[in-house]
Design a protein around this motif. Sequence first.
Motif, short mmCIF file in Angstrom:
data_model
loop_
_atom_site.label_atom_id
_atom_site.label_comp_id
_atom_site.label_asym_id
_atom_site.label_seq_id
_atom_site.Cartn_x
_atom_site.Cartn_y
_atom_site.Cartn_z
N ASN A 121 -21.94 -5.31 -19.73
CA ASN A 121 -22.52 -4.10 -19.13
C ASN A 121 -21.51 -2.95 -19.09
O ASN A 121 -21.39 -2.23 -18.11
CB ASN A 121 -23.05 -4.39 -17.71
CG ASN A 121 -24.03 -3.32 -17.25
OD1 ASN A 121 -24.82 -2.78 -18.03
ND2 ASN A 121 -23.98 -2.97 -15.97
N CYS A 160 -25.19 1.93 -21.23
CA CYS A 160 -25.60 0.93 -20.24
C CYS A 160 -26.38 1.63 -19.13
O CYS A 160 -26.03 2.74 -18.72
CB CYS A 160 -24.39 0.25 -19.60
SG CYS A 160 -23.44 -0.75 -20.72
N ARG A 161 -27.40 1.01 -18.71
CA ARG A 161 -28.14 1.63 -17.62
C ARG A 161 -28.78 0.56 -16.76
O ARG A 161 -28.72 -0.62 -17.07
CB ARG A 161 -29.18 2.61 -18.15
CG ARG A 161 -30.16 1.98 -19.11
CD ARG A 161 -30.91 3.09 -19.84
NE ARG A 161 -31.94 2.55 -20.68
CZ ARG A 161 -33.20 2.38 -20.30
NH1 ARG A 161 -33.58 2.67 -19.08
NH2 ARG A 161 -34.09 1.89 -21.14
N ASP A 162 -29.34 1.03 -15.71
CA ASP A 162 -30.00 0.12 -14.81
C ASP A 162 -31.33 -0.24 -15.46
O ASP A 162 -32.22 0.61 -15.57
CB ASP A 162 -30.21 0.82 -13.47
CG ASP A 162 -30.22 -0.17 -12.34
OD1 ASP A 162 -29.96 -1.36 -12.59
OD2 ASP A 162 -30.52 0.24 -11.20
C1 NAG Z 1 -24.94 -1.80 -15.66
O1 NAG Z 1 -24.35 -0.53 -15.64
C2 NAG Z 1 -25.22 0.50 -15.28
C3 NAG Z 1 -24.51 1.84 -15.50
O2 NAG Z 1 -23.22 1.80 -15.03
C4 NAG Z 1 -25.68 0.29 -13.83
O3 NAG Z 1 -26.54 1.33 -13.43
C5 NAG Z 1 -26.40 -1.05 -13.78
O4 NAG Z 1 -26.79 -1.33 -12.46
C6 NAG Z 1 -25.52 -2.16 -14.31
N1 NAG Z 1 -26.34 -3.36 -14.42
C7 NAG Z 1 -25.93 -4.53 -13.96
C8 NAG Z 1 -26.85 -5.67 -14.20
O5 NAG Z 1 -24.88 -4.67 -13.37
#
Ligand code: NAG
Length: 298
Positions: A121, A160-162
């Motif tokens: 991520n 990467c995003r939510d």
């Molecule tokens: C992954 O990174 C994104 C952007 O930084 C964040 O919004 C998201 O919650 C993260 N997802 C996980 C599963 O940690």
Amino acid sequence: MKYLHAVPVLLLLLVVTDTYATEKTKKHKKYRRKPASAPNPVENEVKIEEDDEKAAGMPPLAAGGDIVEDSKVPLIDPCLEVHCGAGRVCQVDETGEPDCVCIPNCPVETESRRKVCSNHNETWTSDCAIYQQRCLCDKGDDKCKGPQYKHVHIEYYGECRDMPECTKEEMADFPRRMRDWLFNIMRDLADRQELTPHYLNLEREAESNMTRRWTNAAIWKFCELDGHPPDRSVSRHELFPIRAPLMSLEHCIAPFLDSCDIDDNHRITIKEWAKCLELQEDEIEDRCEEITEPDEGE
Ligand SMILES: *[C@@H]1O[C@H](CO)[C@@H](O)[C@H](O)[C@H]1NC(C)=O
Ligand SMILES: *[C@@H]1O[C@H](CO)[C@@H](O)[C@H](O)[C@H]1NC(C)=O
């Protein structure tokens, strides 16, 4: 004189565009690939050996790579036919042999849509950057940022995003949308004459017989994904071409594909594929094109 000066530049451009083209073909594999022509690592190794033999009788190359000077004798670059894995480029080593080394510099990406999200991520500037890092760790290079990057890979294209959760309702509707999508891609490839005769037959049958429509598309996609090696089961790695490019558009694709692996052995059989696409199991049978190349090198 102008013309002569342009030759090395042109050559360089050709090499560069070719590198790009290889990357691009990879990315668009799901649309472009003609199963029989996709190079696999085994073939590549064979190629290196063949090239060695060819190169053996050739005069040694200048180390710089700008091969064509004033000489009229065309020199064969031992790297010309060597295809290195992602994040690697071919370089001629001191002994004149082609060698796949980590790509020293990835093209600078200013466009944010070239960004990719890793399995950790973390957003990387490009797919090249990720593959380069994996290569550096693989070779034990100082520029490896940590042991966890040895298996770093692209989770999906884009920053990467939510990821929104795939709701029950979306998931319930997903197999139908997936079936439709598969049929549409197959039809599209048929229109563009990019299917082999074998799969074109499956497509024609799907066009004329509604009950074969989705089964044949599912069979075709299964066979296409099961390419490396063609062992009639699709590994997680082989799912990459439909998973990573779709994920930022279709947040249900990952849970959907996970759900296909019913026995959770990291492989999807054609029966499991049929089941998760909600097709009749007895309608789907192994109709993959037999690859008749004499020796796949296995
Ligand atoms: C992954 O990174 C994104 C952007 O930084 C964040 O919004 C998201 O919650 C993260 N997802 C996980 C599963 O940690
Ligand atoms: C359509 O496909 C079904 C299922 O394979 C088969 O039983 C049927 O005979 C086919 N119909 C025609 C008109 O070919």
